[in-house]
Design an enzyme around this catalytic site. Structure first.
Site, PDB file in Angstrom:
ATOM      1  N   TYR A 110      32.948   6.829 -24.732  1.00 15.91           N
ATOM      2  CA  TYR A 110      32.904   5.684 -23.818  1.00 15.91           C
ATOM      3  C   TYR A 110      33.777   4.585 -24.413  1.00 15.91           C
ATOM      4  O   TYR A 110      33.458   4.033 -25.468  1.00 15.91           O
ATOM      5  CB  TYR A 110      31.455   5.200 -23.656  1.00 15.91           C
ATOM      6  CG  TYR A 110      30.506   6.355 -23.380  1.00 15.91           C
ATOM      7  CD1 TYR A 110      30.307   6.833 -22.089  1.00 15.91           C
ATOM      8  CD2 TYR A 110      29.846   7.018 -24.439  1.00 15.91           C
ATOM      9  CE1 TYR A 110      29.470   7.913 -21.842  1.00 15.91           C
ATOM     10  CE2 TYR A 110      29.013   8.105 -24.202  1.00 15.91           C
ATOM     11  CZ  TYR A 110      28.832   8.546 -22.909  1.00 15.91           C
ATOM     12  OH  TYR A 110      28.012   9.620 -22.667  1.00 15.91           O
ATOM     13  N   ASP A 169      19.406  19.099 -16.160  1.00 15.15           N
ATOM     14  CA  ASP A 169      19.969  17.806 -16.571  1.00 15.15           C
ATOM     15  C   ASP A 169      21.448  18.053 -16.876  1.00 15.15           C
ATOM     16  O   ASP A 169      21.784  18.564 -17.937  1.00 15.15           O
ATOM     17  CB  ASP A 169      19.201  17.318 -17.809  1.00 15.15           C
ATOM     18  CG  ASP A 169      19.737  16.000 -18.349  1.00 15.15           C
ATOM     19  OD1 ASP A 169      20.562  15.368 -17.672  1.00 15.15           O
ATOM     20  OD2 ASP A 169      19.318  15.613 -19.457  1.00 15.15           O
ATOM     21  N   ASP A 200       0.822  -1.216   0.000  1.00 14.76           N
ATOM     22  CA  ASP A 200       0.000   0.000   0.000  1.00 14.76           C
ATOM     23  C   ASP A 200       0.856   1.265   0.000  1.00 14.76           C
ATOM     24  O   ASP A 200       0.441   2.316   0.478  1.00 14.76           O
ATOM     25  CB  ASP A 200      -0.968   0.001   1.188  1.00 14.76           C
ATOM     26  CG  ASP A 200      -0.243  -0.109   2.517  1.00 14.76           C
ATOM     27  OD1 ASP A 200       0.991  -0.325   2.502  1.00 14.76           O
ATOM     28  OD2 ASP A 200      -0.900   0.005   3.569  1.00 14.76           O
ATOM     29  N   ASP A 245      25.679  12.189 -13.667  1.00 15.99           N
ATOM     30  CA  ASP A 245      24.595  12.797 -14.447  1.00 15.99           C
ATOM     31  C   ASP A 245      23.431  12.980 -13.490  1.00 15.99           C
ATOM     32  O   ASP A 245      22.771  12.005 -13.114  1.00 15.99           O
ATOM     33  CB  ASP A 245      24.240  11.862 -15.615  1.00 15.99           C
ATOM     34  CG  ASP A 245      23.204  12.450 -16.566  1.00 15.99           C
ATOM     35  OD1 ASP A 245      22.517  13.417 -16.177  1.00 15.99           O
ATOM     36  OD2 ASP A 245      23.082  11.928 -17.692  1.00 15.99           O
ATOM     37  N   ARG A 268      31.282  12.115 -20.194  1.00 21.54           N
ATOM     38  CA  ARG A 268      30.203  12.913 -20.799  1.00 21.54           C
ATOM     39  C   ARG A 268      30.209  14.258 -20.096  1.00 21.54           C
ATOM     40  O   ARG A 268      30.450  14.335 -18.883  1.00 21.54           O
ATOM     41  CB  ARG A 268      28.850  12.213 -20.646  1.00 21.54           C
ATOM     42  CG  ARG A 268      27.682  13.026 -21.204  1.00 21.54           C
ATOM     43  CD  ARG A 268      26.392  12.212 -21.403  1.00 21.54           C
ATOM     44  NE  ARG A 268      25.775  11.749 -20.177  1.00 21.54           N
ATOM     45  CZ  ARG A 268      25.825  10.506 -19.726  1.00 21.54           C
ATOM     46  NH1 ARG A 268      26.486   9.587 -20.395  1.00 21.54           N
ATOM     47  NH2 ARG A 268      25.242  10.168 -18.580  1.00 21.54           N
ATOM     48  N   GLU A 307      25.354  17.382 -24.795  1.00 17.78           N
ATOM     49  CA  GLU A 307      25.944  16.347 -23.944  1.00 17.78           C
ATOM     50  C   GLU A 307      26.734  15.290 -24.708  1.00 17.78           C
ATOM     51  O   GLU A 307      26.425  14.108 -24.630  1.00 17.78           O
ATOM     52  CB  GLU A 307      24.846  15.673 -23.126  1.00 17.78           C
ATOM     53  CG  GLU A 307      23.638  15.174 -23.936  1.00 17.78           C
ATOM     54  CD  GLU A 307      22.591  14.490 -23.040  1.00 17.78           C
ATOM     55  OE1 GLU A 307      22.973  13.555 -22.336  1.00 17.78           O
ATOM     56  OE2 GLU A 307      21.426  14.910 -23.065  1.00 17.78           O
ATOM     57  N   HIS A 337      25.007   7.975 -28.475  1.00 16.08           N
ATOM     58  CA  HIS A 337      23.757   8.713 -28.255  1.00 16.08           C
ATOM     59  C   HIS A 337      23.836  10.068 -28.932  1.00 16.08           C
ATOM     60  O   HIS A 337      24.881  10.466 -29.434  1.00 16.08           O
ATOM     61  CB  HIS A 337      23.459   8.861 -26.750  1.00 16.08           C
ATOM     62  CG  HIS A 337      24.539   9.544 -25.944  1.00 16.08           C
ATOM     63  ND1 HIS A 337      24.720  10.916 -25.940  1.00 16.08           N
ATOM     64  CD2 HIS A 337      25.499   9.044 -25.128  1.00 16.08           C
ATOM     65  CE1 HIS A 337      25.723  11.224 -25.135  1.00 16.08           C
ATOM     66  NE2 HIS A 337      26.231  10.104 -24.640  1.00 16.08           N
ATOM     67  N   HIS A 343      13.320  14.736 -21.007  1.00 14.95           N
ATOM     68  CA  HIS A 343      13.330  14.623 -22.478  1.00 14.95           C
ATOM     69  C   HIS A 343      12.042  15.299 -22.919  1.00 14.95           C
ATOM     70  O   HIS A 343      10.992  14.672 -23.026  1.00 14.95           O
ATOM     71  CB  HIS A 343      13.400  13.163 -22.920  1.00 14.95           C
ATOM     72  CG  HIS A 343      14.733  12.547 -22.592  1.00 14.95           C
ATOM     73  ND1 HIS A 343      15.025  11.229 -22.789  1.00 14.95           N
ATOM     74  CD2 HIS A 343      15.871  13.090 -22.072  1.00 14.95           C
ATOM     75  CE1 HIS A 343      16.280  10.978 -22.410  1.00 14.95           C
ATOM     76  NE2 HIS A 343      16.804  12.104 -21.965  1.00 14.95           N
ATOM     77  N   HIS A 394      18.847  16.976 -26.356  1.00 18.45           N
ATOM     78  CA  HIS A 394      17.390  16.792 -26.420  1.00 18.45           C
ATOM     79  C   HIS A 394      16.750  18.025 -25.808  1.00 18.45           C
ATOM     80  O   HIS A 394      17.384  18.751 -25.033  1.00 18.45           O
ATOM     81  CB  HIS A 394      16.970  15.521 -25.667  1.00 18.45           C
ATOM     82  CG  HIS A 394      17.495  15.443 -24.258  1.00 18.45           C
ATOM     83  ND1 HIS A 394      16.922  16.117 -23.203  1.00 18.45           N
ATOM     84  CD2 HIS A 394      18.573  14.806 -23.728  1.00 18.45           C
ATOM     85  CE1 HIS A 394      17.606  15.880 -22.096  1.00 18.45           C
ATOM     86  NE2 HIS A 394      18.629  15.097 -22.390  1.00 18.45           N
ATOM     87  N   HIS A 446      22.985   4.095 -18.835  1.00 18.81           N
ATOM     88  CA  HIS A 446      21.926   4.316 -17.846  1.00 18.81           C
ATOM     89  C   HIS A 446      22.231   3.601 -16.529  1.00 18.81           C
ATOM     90  O   HIS A 446      21.347   3.025 -15.898  1.00 18.81           O
ATOM     91  CB  HIS A 446      20.563   3.891 -18.398  1.00 18.81           C
ATOM     92  CG  HIS A 446      20.060   4.816 -19.456  1.00 18.81           C
ATOM     93  ND1 HIS A 446      19.003   4.515 -20.299  1.00 18.81           N
ATOM     94  CD2 HIS A 446      20.470   6.044 -19.844  1.00 18.81           C
ATOM     95  CE1 HIS A 446      18.803   5.519 -21.133  1.00 18.81           C
ATOM     96  NE2 HIS A 446      19.683   6.461 -20.879  1.00 18.81           N
ATOM     97  N   GLU A 484      27.648  17.566 -19.896  1.00 20.34           N
ATOM     98  CA  GLU A 484      26.293  17.962 -20.309  1.00 20.34           C
ATOM     99  C   GLU A 484      25.883  19.282 -19.674  1.00 20.34           C
ATOM    100  O   GLU A 484      25.929  19.436 -18.445  1.00 20.34           O
ATOM    101  CB  GLU A 484      25.287  16.873 -19.897  1.00 20.34           C
ATOM    102  CG  GLU A 484      23.838  17.227 -20.168  1.00 20.34           C
ATOM    103  CD  GLU A 484      22.861  16.094 -19.895  1.00 20.34           C
ATOM    104  OE1 GLU A 484      23.178  15.226 -19.053  1.00 20.34           O
ATOM    105  OE2 GLU A 484      21.786  16.085 -20.525  1.00 20.34           O
TER     106      GLU A 484
END
Ligand code: GLY
Ligand code: MN
Ligand code: MN
Length: 416
Positions: free
Chosen positions: A366, A256, A33, A245, A383, A362, A328, A339, A332, A228, A385
């Site tokens: 890698y 972001d 719950d 990130d 990265r 960004e 990538h 996004h 965006h 991710h 960004e």
């Protein structure tokens, strides 16, 4: 008033007798719950300013009705206050309000025979949706059939261009997240764990009355090559990099931001070489953001610089595929959603930047373990960004307070 103006502007783009139906989310169950923290639907929030779960707005040129949860003494004691049906018209500038559970009884009477109905199926549920079949979508589809027209294309175009109040919130979100990134750099040292750095963001965001705008990525060493990665629980090793990130939300508006820095405060030579390529790609991509420039240009510029840089270091040869190291896109749209809505392409052509748009920039590199690559480059994942607002004469980096030059990072981290 701002929401009323937005409803008016949206209707001005539709047929004269158009009716818009837009709904917000229901609470989502986490386990047993216990619910996840509630987050309103972005478009509903944008058009109504109302942040309770389970509500539907129906509006046309002459009428605005809101369906919402009624006052309920017991439920309010357990779960919090509700605006309720009686106070809603004045608070939300609606003509009338109804109990959400009467929606199916009332909706037909709110739509004229010759009206079109602009409505899109909610993507994150809504109206007490607990199954894979969305009641709202099913019922609206069956009641209005061929009168239904899309809403999102019109709404997305509006949301894409941010007004001054939205920009203010986005700047605040970028400022708070930038501050947290600096604190994270100052805290980082070998022997701590990724979750210790993640906790720095939790603390900074909650102290700023804010929330994460997405699950943060705190990825050390080889974990930075998992795009991710959200486990955020490994030890920070001397000599590795840390990619973070993380961004937050202010009144729904997201930041972001990604920064990558050495866990021991000093970049190694190979790390420096890769970092400088990414930083150069990122700064060059930002430099071409201005009204009139194609939205595809930053990605093209970043890809060229990364390709040339990797070839120069012997990591890539001319026949290699860049997507092995950079898989990538360079940016965006950013806004109420991380996004955010808005197309990149109009009539098969990339659109151009316009003042008021906000995009991330960004680029990254890698490098996973591979026999074809010198081992000194293995497990470097970088990265960088930033959040960039298009202005009348160029751009403004909302997240500029988060330092990113190599020397600045080393200097800051040497003062720990
Ligand atoms: N944090 C999600 C992204 O960078 O797109
Ligand atoms: Mn992003
Ligand atoms: Mn990001």
């Amino acid at each position: 008033m701002i929401h009323q103006n937005r409803r008016k502007e949206l209707l001005s783009k539709l047929d004269n007798n158009a009716v818009v139906i837009v709904s917000t989310n229901s609470e989502q169950k986490r386990n047993s719950d216990v619910n996840y923290p509630f987050r309103p639907d972005s478009s509903f929030w944008y058009l109504t300013g109302f942040i309770e779960p389970d509500a539907i707005a129906v509006f046309s040129k002459n009428d605005y009705s809101i369906f919402l949860n009624p006052k309920d003494k017991t439920k309010e004691i357990w779960n919090g206050k509700r605006l309720g049906v009686e106070l809603a018209p004045k608070a939300l500038l609606a003509n009338q309000a109804y109990d959400i559970d009467t929606f199916l009884d009332e909706i037909e009477s709110l739509v004229d025979k010759d009206s079109s109905v602009h409505f899109d199926a909610p993507t994150t549920g809504g109206w007490k949706d607990i199954s894979s079949t969305n009641i709202l979508n099913e019922s609206i589809s069956s009641i209005f059939k061929n009168k239904i027209r899309p809403l999102n294309p019109y709404l997305s175009e509006m949301r894409l261009i941010k007004d001054p109040s939205e920009i203010k919130n986005m700047q605040a979100a970028a400022n708070l997240a930038s501050k947290a990134h600096i604190k994270a750099m100052l805290k980082t040292k070998p022997g701590l764990y990724e979750h210790h750095i993640s906790a720095e963001f939790d603390s900074e965001f909650r102290n700023g009355n804010s929330e994460h705008s997405y699950p943060p990525i705190v990825a050390s060493g080889e974990n930075a090559c998992i795009l991710h990665y959200t486990e955020n629980n490994k030890i920070l090793n001397d000599g590795d990099l840390l990619l973070v990130d993380a961004g937050c939300e202010i009144l729904g508006y997201a930041s972001d931001i990604t920064r990558t820095f050495p866990i021991n405060g000093r970049f190694s030579e190979p790390q420096k070489q890769i970092y400088e390529i990414v930083l150069n790609a990122q700064k060059s991509a930002i430099a071409c953001i201005m009204p009139g420039e194609k939205v595809s240009t930053p990605h093209e510029v970043a890809c060229d610089i990364i390709t040339n840089g990797l070839i120069e270091l012997g990591i890539m040869d001319t026949s290699s595929d860049l997507s092995e190291f950079y898989m990538h896109k360079t940016g965006h749209w950013l806004g109420l959603d991380v996004h955010d809505v808005g197309t990149q392409v109009i009539d098969d052509e990339y659109r151009i930047f316009e003042a008021g748009m906000v995009t991330t920039v960004e680029p990254g590199i890698y490098i996973r373990k591979s026999d074809k690559i010198e081992s000194k480059y293995w497990n470097i994942g970088i990265r960088i960004e930033d959040d960039v607002l298009v202005t009348n004469d160029g751009n403004h980096i909302l997240s500029e307070a988060a330092i990113k030059d190599l020397k600045d990072i080393e200097h800051l981290m040497s003062n720990q």
